[in-house]
Design an enzyme around this catalytic site. Structure first.
Site, PDB file in Angstrom:
ATOM      1  N   ARG A   1      -8.934   1.402   9.552  1.00 30.64           N
ATOM      2  CA  ARG A   1      -8.596   0.019   9.860  1.00 30.64           C
ATOM      3  C   ARG A   1      -9.722  -0.650  10.644  1.00 30.64           C
ATOM      4  O   ARG A   1      -9.649  -1.838  10.900  1.00 30.64           O
ATOM      5  CB  ARG A   1      -7.311  -0.028  10.696  1.00 30.64           C
ATOM      6  CG  ARG A   1      -6.037  -0.216   9.871  1.00 30.64           C
ATOM      7  CD  ARG A   1      -4.893  -0.232  10.857  1.00 30.64           C
ATOM      8  NE  ARG A   1      -3.669  -0.821  10.425  1.00 30.64           N
ATOM      9  CZ  ARG A   1      -2.654  -0.167   9.892  1.00 30.64           C
ATOM     10  NH1 ARG A   1      -2.764   1.112   9.630  1.00 30.64           N
ATOM     11  NH2 ARG A   1      -1.525  -0.782   9.619  1.00 30.64           N
TER      12      ARG A   1
ATOM     13  N   ARG B   1       0.463  -8.332  13.568  1.00 28.08           N
ATOM     14  CA  ARG B   1      -0.191  -7.291  12.758  1.00 28.08           C
ATOM     15  C   ARG B   1      -1.109  -7.926  11.706  1.00 28.08           C
ATOM     16  O   ARG B   1      -2.191  -7.412  11.432  1.00 28.08           O
ATOM     17  CB  ARG B   1       0.862  -6.389  12.094  1.00 28.08           C
ATOM     18  CG  ARG B   1       1.467  -5.395  13.088  1.00 28.08           C
ATOM     19  CD  ARG B   1       2.825  -4.915  12.656  1.00 28.08           C
ATOM     20  NE  ARG B   1       2.805  -4.112  11.453  1.00 28.08           N
ATOM     21  CZ  ARG B   1       3.860  -3.933  10.664  1.00 28.08           C
ATOM     22  NH1 ARG B   1       5.014  -4.497  10.948  1.00 28.08           N
ATOM     23  NH2 ARG B   1       3.757  -3.168   9.610  1.00 28.08           N
TER      24      ARG B   1
ATOM     25  N   ARG C   1      12.340  -5.605   4.661  1.00 26.56           N
ATOM     26  CA  ARG C   1      12.049  -4.241   4.198  1.00 26.56           C
ATOM     27  C   ARG C   1      12.996  -3.219   4.844  1.00 26.56           C
ATOM     28  O   ARG C   1      13.206  -3.227   6.049  1.00 26.56           O
ATOM     29  CB  ARG C   1      10.594  -3.894   4.562  1.00 26.56           C
ATOM     30  CG  ARG C   1      10.198  -2.480   4.247  1.00 26.56           C
ATOM     31  CD  ARG C   1       8.708  -2.338   4.165  1.00 26.56           C
ATOM     32  NE  ARG C   1       7.999  -2.510   5.418  1.00 26.56           N
ATOM     33  CZ  ARG C   1       6.665  -2.455   5.520  1.00 26.56           C
ATOM     34  NH1 ARG C   1       5.928  -2.225   4.458  1.00 26.56           N
ATOM     35  NH2 ARG C   1       6.078  -2.625   6.680  1.00 26.56           N
TER      36      ARG C   1
ATOM     37  N   ARG D   1      12.142  -0.502  10.067  1.00 25.00           N
ATOM     38  CA  ARG D   1      11.150  -0.137  11.072  1.00 25.00           C
ATOM     39  C   ARG D   1      11.260  -1.092  12.243  1.00 25.00           C
ATOM     40  O   ARG D   1      11.427  -2.285  12.053  1.00 25.00           O
ATOM     41  CB  ARG D   1       9.750  -0.245  10.466  1.00 25.00           C
ATOM     42  CG  ARG D   1       9.322   0.997   9.772  1.00 25.00           C
ATOM     43  CD  ARG D   1       8.079   0.787   8.976  1.00 25.00           C
ATOM     44  NE  ARG D   1       7.003   0.117   9.714  1.00 25.00           N
ATOM     45  CZ  ARG D   1       5.764  -0.006   9.248  1.00 25.00           C
ATOM     46  NH1 ARG D   1       5.468   0.510   8.072  1.00 25.00           N
ATOM     47  NH2 ARG D   1       4.839  -0.612   9.942  1.00 25.00           N
TER      48      ARG D   1
ATOM     49  N   LYS E   1       0.827  -1.218   0.000  1.00 20.71           N
ATOM     50  CA  LYS E   1       0.000   0.000   0.000  1.00 20.71           C
ATOM     51  C   LYS E   1       0.855   1.259   0.000  1.00 20.71           C
ATOM     52  O   LYS E   1       0.589   2.198  -0.728  1.00 20.71           O
ATOM     53  CB  LYS E   1      -0.877   0.099   1.259  1.00 20.71           C
ATOM     54  CG  LYS E   1      -1.904  -0.963   1.447  1.00 20.71           C
ATOM     55  CD  LYS E   1      -2.828  -0.627   2.615  1.00 20.71           C
ATOM     56  CE  LYS E   1      -2.131  -0.401   3.935  1.00 20.71           C
ATOM     57  NZ  LYS E   1      -1.595  -1.576   4.596  1.00 20.71           N
TER      58      LYS E   1
HETATM   59  P1  AMP Z   1       1.453   0.972   9.204  1.00 20.24           P
HETATM   60  O1  AMP Z   1       2.642   1.793   8.888  1.00 20.24           O
HETATM   61  O2  AMP Z   1       0.223   1.392   8.447  1.00 20.24           O
HETATM   62  O3  AMP Z   1       1.712  -0.508   9.106  1.00 20.24           O
HETATM   63  O4  AMP Z   1       1.103   1.255  10.755  1.00 20.24           O
HETATM   64  C1  AMP Z   1       2.008   0.914  11.786  1.00 20.24           C
HETATM   65  C2  AMP Z   1       1.244   0.805  13.102  1.00 20.24           C
HETATM   66  O5  AMP Z   1       0.615   2.072  13.416  1.00 20.24           O
HETATM   67  C3  AMP Z   1       0.085  -0.192  13.088  1.00 20.24           C
HETATM   68  O6  AMP Z   1       0.514  -1.524  13.317  1.00 20.24           O
HETATM   69  C4  AMP Z   1      -0.796   0.349  14.208  1.00 20.24           C
HETATM   70  O7  AMP Z   1      -0.283   0.009  15.472  1.00 20.24           O
HETATM   71  C5  AMP Z   1      -0.659   1.861  14.039  1.00 20.24           C
HETATM   72  N1  AMP Z   1      -1.705   2.391  13.130  1.00 20.24           N
HETATM   73  C6  AMP Z   1      -1.541   2.881  11.870  1.00 20.24           C
HETATM   74  N2  AMP Z   1      -2.726   3.243  11.316  1.00 20.24           N
HETATM   75  C7  AMP Z   1      -3.668   2.956  12.261  1.00 20.24           C
HETATM   76  C8  AMP Z   1      -5.095   3.068  12.286  1.00 20.24           C
HETATM   77  N3  AMP Z   1      -5.792   3.502  11.220  1.00 20.24           N
HETATM   78  N4  AMP Z   1      -5.731   2.691  13.431  1.00 20.24           N
HETATM   79  C9  AMP Z   1      -5.050   2.231  14.493  1.00 20.24           C
HETATM   80  N5  AMP Z   1      -3.714   2.076  14.529  1.00 20.24           N
HETATM   81  C10 AMP Z   1      -3.019   2.431  13.424  1.00 20.24           C
END
Ligand code: AMP
Length: 223
Positions: A88, A173, A127, A162, A13
């Protein structure tokens, strides 16, 4: 165009959104990136978000919704955005509809990237990304490595990983994603905006480019 990118962690994404933002000239809003920035700055929001992110859990809805609501009120978001990692949960999807409705807007398209778990795990544990936020290039040490180890091909900055990109956290996740995704997929399907995409070769270096081509094609069909 208000685009909601759906797909599990590591589904591509972020990479597709980075290309789309340039092609459509609308901002890329990633809640994960916004939280990571706050964590880096050690703000109260960052500390709170980190207490969930480090465990592979979602940041509570009320916190996340407020962050997105603030961001959508910026001038650059008036003609459209690419939302990456939000919504989400169903609660977040409904809140987004309400925020957009207040501005006479709606979600136009929800591309859903479908990638097998084994490939997601391989992608995520390998990554690395550019430490220069302006660049933000993403590499995969196995499928799409940088030319020089640890150095970004594009801007020459150091590459970093990360802290939540490890095998256990990605499994947590993914399970959180599957728990919540069905409701979102059904939600956008019912609204007639869901667009499932199964990349033919998700490990190819140009997989994101191909995904973006499909999304742009779909946008043109809709206009
Ligand atoms: P991502 O970079 O999108 O994988 O997000 C990393 C982490 O941020 C996720 O595993 C969640 O802990 C938190 N996070 C990101 N977006 C959301 C969301 N829309 N709602 C809740 N937690 C989020």
């Amino acid at each position: 165009m208000y685009i909601v990118m759906l797909g599990g962690p590591g589904s591509g994404k972020g990479s597709a959104s980075k290309i789309l933002t340039n092609q459509l000239n609308i901002p890329h809003i990633s809640t994960g990136d916004m939280f990571r920035e706050q964590i880096k700055k050690q703000t109260e929001l960052g500390k709170l978000a980190d207490s969930y992110i480090s465990k592979g859990q979602l940041v509570p809805d009320e916190v996340t919704i407020q962050v997105v609501k603030d961001r959508l009120s910026w001038e650059d978001a008036k003609n459209g955005v690419i939302l990456d990692g939000f919504p989400r949960t169903e609660e977040q999807a409904k809140a987004l509809d309400q925020i957009l409705e207040e501005q006479g807007k709606k979600v136009d398209l929800a591309p859903e990237l479908r990638i097998p778990d084994e490939i997601i795990i391989q992608r995520v544990v390998n990554r690395v990304m550019c430490s220069n936020k302006e660049c933000g290039a993403i590499y995969n040490l196995k499928f799409n490595p940088p030319k020089k180890t640890g150095i970004c091909d594009i801007c020459g900055s150091e590459l970093i990983s990360r802290s939540d990109d490890n095998e256990q956290t990605i499994k947590d996740r993914l399970s959180t994603y599957y728990k919540n995704s069905k409701v979102l997929v059904d939600y956008y399907k019912a609204k007639g905006v869901l667009y499932p995409i199964c990349p033919e070769d998700p490990t190819a270096g140009n997989a994101s480019v191909r995904v973006v081509e499909k999304i742009i094609e779909k946008c043109h069909q809709m206009n």
